[in-house]
Design an enzyme around this catalytic site. Structure first.
Site, short mmCIF file in Angstrom:
data_model
loop_
_atom_site.label_atom_id
_atom_site.label_comp_id
_atom_site.label_asym_id
_atom_site.label_seq_id
_atom_site.Cartn_x
_atom_site.Cartn_y
_atom_site.Cartn_z
N ARG A 42 0.81 -1.21 0.00
CA ARG A 42 0.00 0.00 0.00
C ARG A 42 0.84 1.25 0.00
O ARG A 42 1.91 1.30 0.64
CB ARG A 42 -0.92 0.03 1.23
CG ARG A 42 -2.24 -0.63 0.95
CD ARG A 42 -3.07 -0.76 2.18
NE ARG A 42 -2.54 -1.81 3.04
CZ ARG A 42 -3.03 -2.11 4.22
NH1 ARG A 42 -4.06 -1.44 4.70
NH2 ARG A 42 -2.52 -3.08 4.94
N SER A 101 6.35 -5.01 7.56
CA SER A 101 5.72 -5.90 8.53
C SER A 101 6.39 -7.27 8.65
O SER A 101 5.78 -8.31 8.38
CB SER A 101 4.26 -6.09 8.15
OG SER A 101 3.69 -4.85 7.92
N ASP A 113 3.94 -3.00 11.26
CA ASP A 113 2.52 -2.62 11.10
C ASP A 113 1.79 -2.52 12.44
O ASP A 113 0.91 -1.67 12.61
CB ASP A 113 1.78 -3.56 10.13
CG ASP A 113 1.97 -5.04 10.42
OD1 ASP A 113 2.77 -5.38 11.30
OD2 ASP A 113 1.32 -5.86 9.75
C1 BGC Z 1 5.44 -10.59 11.03
C2 BGC Z 1 5.18 -9.34 11.85
C3 BGC Z 1 3.95 -8.62 11.34
C4 BGC Z 1 2.78 -9.58 11.29
C5 BGC Z 1 1.50 -8.92 10.78
C6 BGC Z 1 4.18 -11.45 10.96
O1 BGC Z 1 4.38 -12.51 10.10
O2 BGC Z 1 6.48 -11.34 11.59
O3 BGC Z 1 6.29 -8.50 11.84
O4 BGC Z 1 3.68 -7.55 12.19
O5 BGC Z 1 3.09 -10.67 10.46
O6 BGC Z 1 1.65 -8.41 9.52
#
Ligand code: BGC
Length: 509
Positions: free
Chosen positions: A108, A176, A229
């Site tokens: 995004r 994320s 995120d």
């Molecule tokens: C990641 C996190 C992320 C989460 C949600 C997980 O697989 O390790 O860093 O915040 O997914 O997106």
């Protein structure tokens, strides 16, 4: 009756008995096969049960593991990562900011115009699917795609004067995945999750990679904030409501973060922050406890994954996996009987059933479950499934979703317990206290991610379980707030508040 007549009558009687016996035999065998299917579903349901007593054990385990992860590096499967965010947006931020969000199936790009006084004057978002092949190629190709997309977006949404406002200023970058941050705007990738595996990126500085791609495209924008995120979601939650102390993401993957006292981060003795606090990215997707109701299907899913023995909690909760757990149970149902007709090879294909389709079957409210029939037919190549078998499929979806939502709820209460907001005495030195004490304060948890925001049954199960675990006296103080696009907006907010600062507010001595 002559001899012949008698013989014929006896023959007919024998034949009818034989036919009847065959029919009864068939019915008995078919009933047996049906009961085998029912038993398979019942066994799964039994193994996936999450009574409140078990959830409370998960709550305690989460709080204890959080403590262990803060006490020493590698002390727990929970990484409890420093984010270098020591204060959260308060609504006074102003200006135009861009943000990028990389992390799930979609990528995004956002542009927001902040007007101070908690106002967002303008907000443009573009969502693009990340081409599958880029998730496993080189970091250069991956970041080139992102930089090019940002460039096109800036050119499309901003006029020249707006572009010059952003030039040389702060970009919020939501990434994320687990990152070991070295400052608010730098950090190295620890490992990939959610099906990404660009090997040359691991242990590299994520911001440097992006920054290089941006300059290759002639974009003069500095990454001012690199955020997970969950941290972005917390930032936007706090922007609107200062009682927001934690945030959870339940989408393709799952994670949580919360505001911790800096002195509780024992593994980082020299940590000084102006506010005395620090947001901790828990990376709870990797949480593990023997109290989690793990079934043989979870074990198989993990064994077949490219990151086995990793992200155990995530594999029971998040959108990448729920559909696949359901597929595995249907596969078993199909193997023990013929209710789904001849075995469909699609049923044996990993991820053939996505979580959105699983949710659509679960929420099918047509009297004859026609949506379930359609999805089984079009997605899994299973035709003419009788209504009673379709009902069983819905039940399987329910078991999987209910367990996921209730475990996420237990995780949330675990965080509240760790910070003393669950109405008990919290934990000291890794041991859980059991006594209620102190006065409860209003506590808000921001939640983002499609499973919570778009899957009504999941959301209702989660809300219900949080209230059940906390009990009716405490539950009214805990508010779960849905944040659409929170993580991206939050990154822009953190970029804004960080760009406005002239001194570092976090030091690690
Ligand atoms: C990641 C996190 C992320 C989460 C949600 C997980 O697989 O390790 O860093 O915040 O997914 O997106």
């Amino acid at each position: 009756m002559g001899k012949l007549g008698l013989g014929l009558a006896v023959g007919c009687a024998v034949a009818s008995c034989a036919i009847a016996a065959v029919m009864v035999g068939r019915r008995v065998r078919s009933r047996r096969r049906w009961w085998r299917v029912v038993r398979a579903v019942d066994e799964f349901e039994e193994a996936a049960l999450t009574p409140v007593g078990r959830l409370k054990q998960v709550v305690d385990a989460m709080a204890v593991e959080m403590h262990a992860g803060l006490a020493s590096e590698g002390g727990s499967k929970l990484k409890m990562l420093l984010t270098f965010v020591d204060s959260l947006p308060d609504g006074s931020e102003s200006g135009i900011y861009y943000a990028l969000h990389v992390g799930g199936t979609y990528f995004r790009i956002l542009r927001i115009q902040l007007g101070g006084q908690k106002s967002i004057l303008g907000h443009d978002v573009e969502r693009k699917p990340i081409p599958q092949h880029l998730m496993t190629r080189t970091s250069e190709e991956f970041f080139d795609f992102i930089a090019l997309s940002l460039k096109e977006f800036v050119e499309r949404t901003g006029n020249n004067s707006q572009y010059s406002q952003v030039r040389g200023k702060g970009l919020g970058f939501t990434f994320s995945f687990p990152v070991k941050q070295t400052s608010l705007s730098s950090g190295t990738l620890i490992k990939w999750t959610k099906g990404f595996s660009i090997d040359d990126m691991v242990e590299k500085d994520v911001v440097e990679c992006l920054q290089r791609a941006l300059s290759r495209r002639g974009l003069d924008i500095n990454v001012a904030a690199l955020v997970n995120d969950s941290v972005g979601t917390l930032a936007v939650g706090h922007f609107y409501d200062k009682d927001t102390v934690a945030a959870v993401v339940i989408g393709t993957g799952t994670n949580a973060c919360y505001l911790e006292r800096a002195d509780a981060v024992i593994k980082c003795q020299g940590l000084l922050t102006t506010s005395g606090g620090m947001v901790i990215n828990m990376e709870w997707g990797n949480f593990w406890s023997s109290h989690l109701p793990r079934t043989s299907y979870d074990i198989d899913l993990d064994a077949d994954s490219h990151n086995s023995n990793d992200q155990g909690f995530e594999k029971m909760i998040s959108g990448l996996y729920l559909g696949d757990i359901v597929r595995r149970v249907i596969c078993k149902m199909s193997l023990v009987s013929d209710i789904f007709g001849p075995f469909s090879s699609k049923l044996a294909t990993q991820f053939a059933l996505s979580t959105p389709l699983m949710a659509a079957m679960h929420e099918d409210d047509t009297p004859d479950l026609s949506e379930v029939a359609k999805i089984l037919e079009e997605t899994l190549d299973i035709h003419d499934v009788p209504l009673k078998a379709r009902k069983l499929v819905v039940k399987v979806c329910d078991v999987v979703t209910r367990r996921a939502a209730r475990l996420a709820a237990a995780g949330i209460v675990g965080i509240l317990k760790k910070i003393g907001r669950d109405g008990t005495g919290g934990i000291t030195s890794g041991r859980v206290k059991g006594v209620k004490s102190g006065k409860m304060r209003r506590t808000v948890v921001a939640i983002e991610g499609g499973l919570y925001t778009s899957y009504t049954v999941f959301r209702e199960y989660l809300n219900e379980a949080v209230a059940e675990i906390l009990g009716e006296e405490i539950a009214p103080y805990v508010i779960l707030k849905e944040m659409e696009d929170g993580s991206g907006i939050g990154a822009a907010l953190l970029a804004a508040s960080n760009s406005a600062r002239s001194v570092d507010t976090v030091q690690v001595l």
